[in-house]
Design an enzyme around this catalytic site. Structure first.
Site, mmCIF file in Angstrom:
data_model
loop_
_atom_site.group_PDB
_atom_site.id
_atom_site.type_symbol
_atom_site.label_atom_id
_atom_site.label_comp_id
_atom_site.label_asym_id
_atom_site.label_seq_id
_atom_site.Cartn_x
_atom_site.Cartn_y
_atom_site.Cartn_z
ATOM 1 N N ALA A 32 -56.026 7.268 29.630
ATOM 2 C CA ALA A 32 -54.907 6.291 29.110
ATOM 3 C C ALA A 32 -55.334 4.890 29.053
ATOM 4 O O ALA A 32 -55.836 4.677 29.943
ATOM 5 C CB ALA A 32 -53.737 6.585 29.753
ATOM 6 N N THR A 33 -54.894 4.264 27.936
ATOM 7 C CA THR A 33 -55.344 2.906 27.992
ATOM 8 C C THR A 33 -54.724 1.934 28.921
ATOM 9 O O THR A 33 -53.650 2.132 29.544
ATOM 10 C CB THR A 33 -54.922 2.406 26.528
ATOM 11 O OG1 THR A 33 -55.386 3.217 25.523
ATOM 12 C CG2 THR A 33 -56.130 0.922 26.254
ATOM 13 N N ALA A 34 -55.631 0.844 29.327
ATOM 14 C CA ALA A 34 -55.143 -0.167 30.311
ATOM 15 C C ALA A 34 -55.590 -1.338 29.906
ATOM 16 O O ALA A 34 -56.821 -1.548 29.501
ATOM 17 C CB ALA A 34 -55.686 0.462 31.689
#
Lengths: 254, 195
Positions: A32-34
């Site tokens: 998941a993007t951060a």
């Protein structure tokens, strides 16, 4: 038994690649993007919250973690690997305090984490950690810092960065829109907007903000929603402006 | 031998320690703070061997911090006390830490509580206690005047009584520092004004 070394798993290919490290980077790209953005007096970390299963307690899935009172970390990739690294980092922070009676600098702890990640690319019987991290915090002199590490053991400082799924898109967005010395509001808006480019909705975002001398603060859902609405309005206005600009550029019949 | 004492009041523990730091016949410092703030709701008072005191205190303090960072909440008083006692007991048969301690604090589980520990690894939960020569003078005083559920003003009054007794009969002349710990956290208790 002890004279038999564990076989090395991360070895060079004929053309100079460390494939295990590159595969680890692939694992990161699936995470998941951060997003992390550094402002003048504040730093923001925003992460994509994977939709929790109905029976799962969403509060126990934390992607933004406290390493020390003044350092926060967000990661993309294998959560279990992150747990191990975060634990080592937390111990190191306290150990540093015990030895030199000072808080760690953000650079020090980033170097430490990167060092561990590198060690696991050059040890027998182990595989690299499948995570990249964004480490944010304030140094003793009050300077805000944002660092990134990755499975190869590289670490470097950034003004704004994104890791994980679609990080390239977010990165391009940040390069276009980042301005130095942003206020807390600017920084929050930029990170949320950057993340909105790649997530489904504002409900899937978790945002943490750090200010000098204050502990890390997670934003309430209502506060995030407020920003999302502001951003939607902004986007609409920009679209309108672009449209009228296009229309006025058309040749008029005379 | 340094004076450290703690008294449990209603929802608050009030603590006292002397501020003397000396070697043999020389007084090196008279403003030494021996009441370590372990975390937002815990105080650790230590007396004993100079190096061991600081070393042990800092070691405990950093491990307590680590627990809070790892888990997102502070240790309970009971857990912290048992952890400290365990460290002392493990060391006592190898190279003992020559420190006597009082752990005073507040948690939502037990309210205000205080624990007496000594360098051999013994531990007792108490309502009031002291280490050092102070005990000879103050335990009987506290026996007489302590009641369950005293207010903070009554507690400070009791502290002043203790200080007065030491000033009168104890050979060592020194200043004192007092701190209180309750649900809202740690506070320094001003001693100059008579309660």
């Amino acid at each position: 038994m002890s004279s038999r070394y564990d076989r090395a798993i991360t070895v060079f290919s004929p053309d100079g690649h460390l494939f295990q490290v590159e595969y680890a980077l692939e694992a990161v790209r699936k995470g998941a993007t951060a997003v992390g953005v550094r402002g003048k007096d504040s730093i923001v970390l925003a992460v994509e919250k994977k939709a929790a299963a109905k029976l799962q307690d969403a509060r126990t899935v934390r992607k933004i973690v406290k390493i020390d009172h003044h350092i926060t970390l967000a990661f993309a990739g294998l959560t279990a690997d992150a747990r191990v690294l975060v634990n080592k980092a937390r111990i190191e922070c306290q150990s540093y305090r015990l030895t030199v009676e000072d808080a760690v600098s953000v650079e020090y702890i980033s170097r430490f984490i990167a060092g561990i990640q590198q060690k696991y690319t050059q040890s027998g019987g182990v595989r690299p950690f499948g995570i990249s991290t964004l480490i944010v915090g304030f140094d003793n002199d009050g300077t805000p810092r944002l660092y990134q590490t990755d499975p190869s053991g590289i670490y470097s400082e950034w003004k704004a960065n994104a890791i994980g799924r679609s990080s390239k898109t977010v990165h391009e967005f940040l390069e276009k829109k980042y301005t130095a010395d942003g206020t807390e509001d600017d920084t929050l808006r930029l990170s949320i907007r950057a993340l909105l480019e790649v997530v489904e909705s504002g409900k899937n975002i978790e945002v943490a903000v750090m200010k000098r001398g204050e502990p890390m603060r997670l934003l309430e859902e209502s506060q995030i929603e407020e920003f999302v609405q502001q951003i939607e309005k902004e986007k609409k206005e920009e679209e309108e402006r672009a449209k009228t600009q296009r229309d006025s550029d058309l040749p008029t019949r005379s | 031998m340094e004076t450290i004492l703690a008294i449990k009041l209603k929802d608050v523990v009030i603590t006292l320690s002397d501020t003397n730091a000396g070697r043999s016949i020389v007084k090196m410092k008279d403003d030494e703070d021996k009441i370590l703030v372990l975390d937002q709701h815990k105080l650790l008072l230590t007396s004993g061997e100079a190096g061991d005191r600081i070393q042990f205190c800092e070691y405990i303090s950093k491990n307590v911090s680590l627990y809070e960072l790892r888990n997102g909440y502070e240790l309970t008083m009971n857990a912290a006390a048992n952890y400290i006692r365990n460290e002392l007991a493990t060391a006592v048969r190898q190279s003992p830490y020559q420190v006597n301690l009082i752990l005073a604090g507040h948690d939502s589980h037990d309210g205000a509580s205080l624990y007496f520990m000594d360098y051999l690894g013994s531990m007792q939960k108490m309502s009031f206690t002291c280490h050092g020569y102070a005990g000879y003078f103050l335990l009987s005083l506290l026996d007489k005047h302590w009641r369950e559920g005293m207010s903070i003003d009554e507690g400070v009054q009791l502290l002043h009584m203790c200080i007065q007794e030491l000033k009168t009969r104890f050979i060592v002349n020194t200043n004192y520092i007092a701190k209180s710990v309750g649900a809202e956290g740690v506070r320094v208790v001003p001693l100059n004004s008579a309660a």
